[in-house]
Design a protein around this motif. Sequence first.
Motif, PDB file in Angstrom:
ATOM      1  N   LEU A   9       2.420  46.419  -5.713  1.00  0.00           N
ATOM      2  CA  LEU A   9       1.961  46.276  -7.018  1.00  0.00           C
ATOM      3  C   LEU A   9       2.234  47.683  -7.748  1.00  0.00           C
ATOM      4  O   LEU A   9       2.513  48.713  -7.185  1.00  0.00           O
ATOM      5  CB  LEU A   9       0.331  46.360  -7.132  1.00  0.00           C
ATOM      6  N   SER A  10       2.212  47.447  -8.969  1.00  0.00           N
ATOM      7  CA  SER A  10       2.657  48.858  -9.817  1.00  0.00           C
ATOM      8  C   SER A  10       1.854  48.930 -10.919  1.00  0.00           C
ATOM      9  O   SER A  10       1.213  47.914 -11.431  1.00  0.00           O
ATOM     10  CB  SER A  10       4.227  48.934 -10.188  1.00  0.00           C
ATOM     11  N   LYS A  11       1.792  50.236 -11.682  1.00  0.00           N
ATOM     12  CA  LYS A  11       0.711  50.319 -12.729  1.00  0.00           C
ATOM     13  C   LYS A  11       1.651  51.490 -13.634  1.00  0.00           C
ATOM     14  O   LYS A  11       2.284  52.590 -12.966  1.00  0.00           O
ATOM     15  CB  LYS A  11      -0.313  50.915 -12.365  1.00  0.00           C
ATOM     16  N   ASN A  12       1.835  51.363 -14.884  1.00  0.00           N
ATOM     17  CA  ASN A  12       2.267  52.247 -15.752  1.00  0.00           C
ATOM     18  C   ASN A  12       1.274  53.077 -16.246  1.00  0.00           C
ATOM     19  O   ASN A  12       0.123  52.566 -16.894  1.00  0.00           O
ATOM     20  CB  ASN A  12       3.082  51.667 -17.068  1.00  0.00           C
ATOM     21  N   THR A  13       1.148  54.368 -16.201  1.00  0.00           N
ATOM     22  CA  THR A  13       0.233  55.355 -16.556  1.00  0.00           C
ATOM     23  C   THR A  13       0.504  55.500 -18.048  1.00  0.00           C
ATOM     24  O   THR A  13       1.520  55.491 -18.740  1.00  0.00           O
ATOM     25  CB  THR A  13       0.294  56.587 -15.852  1.00  0.00           C
ATOM     26  N   SER A  14      -0.411  56.372 -18.662  1.00  0.00           N
ATOM     27  CA  SER A  14      -0.321  56.778 -20.102  1.00  0.00           C
ATOM     28  C   SER A  14       0.841  57.931 -20.613  1.00  0.00           C
ATOM     29  O   SER A  14       1.250  57.990 -21.512  1.00  0.00           O
ATOM     30  CB  SER A  14      -1.631  57.501 -20.670  1.00  0.00           C
ATOM     31  N   SER A  15       1.108  58.599 -19.363  1.00  0.00           N
ATOM     32  CA  SER A  15       2.573  59.642 -19.539  1.00  0.00           C
ATOM     33  C   SER A  15       3.721  58.723 -19.257  1.00  0.00           C
ATOM     34  O   SER A  15       4.846  59.474 -18.752  1.00  0.00           O
ATOM     35  CB  SER A  15       2.192  60.476 -18.615  1.00  0.00           C
ATOM     36  N   ASP A  16       3.649  57.343 -19.212  1.00  0.00           N
ATOM     37  CA  ASP A  16       5.137  56.788 -18.619  1.00  0.00           C
ATOM     38  C   ASP A  16       5.261  56.568 -17.415  1.00  0.00           C
ATOM     39  O   ASP A  16       6.497  56.410 -17.007  1.00  0.00           O
ATOM     40  CB  ASP A  16       5.975  56.896 -19.714  1.00  0.00           C
ATOM     41  N   GLN A  17       4.549  57.224 -16.302  1.00  0.00           N
ATOM     42  CA  GLN A  17       4.881  57.420 -15.106  1.00  0.00           C
ATOM     43  C   GLN A  17       4.587  55.906 -14.403  1.00  0.00           C
ATOM     44  O   GLN A  17       3.353  55.382 -14.717  1.00  0.00           O
ATOM     45  CB  GLN A  17       4.000  58.338 -14.391  1.00  0.00           C
ATOM     46  N   GLU A  18       5.183  55.612 -13.447  1.00  0.00           N
ATOM     47  CA  GLU A  18       5.183  54.121 -12.834  1.00  0.00           C
ATOM     48  C   GLU A  18       4.301  54.485 -11.235  1.00  0.00           C
ATOM     49  O   GLU A  18       5.232  55.225 -10.587  1.00  0.00           O
ATOM     50  CB  GLU A  18       6.276  53.272 -12.787  1.00  0.00           C
ATOM     51  N   LEU A  19       3.243  54.218 -11.107  1.00  0.00           N
ATOM     52  CA  LEU A  19       2.598  54.263  -9.866  1.00  0.00           C
ATOM     53  C   LEU A  19       2.865  52.996  -9.085  1.00  0.00           C
ATOM     54  O   LEU A  19       2.932  51.922  -9.545  1.00  0.00           O
ATOM     55  CB  LEU A  19       1.288  54.485  -9.985  1.00  0.00           C
ATOM     56  N   PHE A  20       2.993  53.153  -7.567  1.00  0.00           N
ATOM     57  CA  PHE A  20       3.326  51.924  -6.746  1.00  0.00           C
ATOM     58  C   PHE A  20       2.284  51.874  -5.578  1.00  0.00           C
ATOM     59  O   PHE A  20       1.741  53.032  -5.324  1.00  0.00           O
ATOM     60  CB  PHE A  20       4.840  51.899  -6.109  1.00  0.00           C
ATOM     61  N   ALA A  21       2.003  50.772  -5.206  1.00  0.00           N
ATOM     62  CA  ALA A  21       0.715  50.638  -4.211  1.00  0.00           C
ATOM     63  C   ALA A  21       1.160  49.253  -3.282  1.00  0.00           C
ATOM     64  O   ALA A  21       2.041  48.478  -3.855  1.00  0.00           O
ATOM     65  CB  ALA A  21      -0.572  50.381  -4.837  1.00  0.00           C
TER      66      ALA A  21
END
Length: 338
Positions: A9-21
């Motif tokens: 899974l992935s998520k885009n943060t408010s600072s345009d950083q992409e997190l992965f899990a």
Amino acid sequence: MQIVFMNRLSKNTSSDQELFAQLWIGEGEGVWSLGWKDFVNSGEMVENIWYEGGSWSEMLCVYRHELAVKMGEGYRPLIDGIFHEEEAVPSRNTEHLKLQFYSEHHGNEKIYEELCAWRRGRSSSERKAPYILASNRLLRLISTFLPSTQEELLQLPGVGEGKAAQFGADWLAITAEVPREHLFPLNWVHKEIDEESFVSWLYKQKELKYKKQLERLRMRRLLLQGIECGLDMEQLKEECSVSRRDLLEAVEELEKDGYSVEKLLAQELDRMPQNEQEEVWNAYTELGDVFLKPVLYKVYGNEFTAPGGLDLYYERLRLIRIRYRRQYTDVTVTAANY
């Protein structure tokens, strides 16, 4: 342990950083494991174990709840179908959900409080539970979209001809004179909604739904363990942290699902005179087992009162009804086998 399911899974943060899990399910020697791994900046993984145990149904319930939490936070799966048990929501239902979503973010709080005050007064005068008259969701919709006519009121999901005829005049008396900046029909609402925010909100609704399922599943487990250990109603109430009424409903559900609750029934009804139990049984045979009040009056008389109230008497009627219905079911099944 063998991994039987995994998804990224992935998520885009408010600072345009992409997190992965990573979400995974494993099984080893009859023990199910469920976990979540966050990928941190250093490339390492931080793992959280969500569940370890032998119950597939409980593990699945935890999976759905925790996943809904994460997707409500903005995570999206690499492979779709992660909530595999659900079908696509019909488009009409989606439109209704969007109206609900909009109402939760753009409601008129003053009008909502007036509607709640109306509901409290009507509930008291009619001696009905407030939710039977109107749900919080419906009052939110009315306070947000401010219908001024019966035709507009009927465009809100949850308002049918019956409710409109019964309560419509009261609601319109509160909303009709309030200034509004929008029009009916409400097909403009979907253009005002941020789709990603709406999807996250949908998963928040799933989170609440699965949380209730998980709490119910865990209470059933505690209840079955408690009954087997010989706990009585009062002890089970403390163990499960619920009211006696909710506990009794759970006991009735267990019986319907085929679990034995006789140990609890025997313990509770041992405190009730045998002749009273027989009279209750005979009253069920004569009057049926759907309504409790006629049975109560049949056994104890129309003018019966008790110093501590009637809760204990109704509770015993329900416990005996469990036995009565079980015997009726057993007789029906036996007859069907011949």
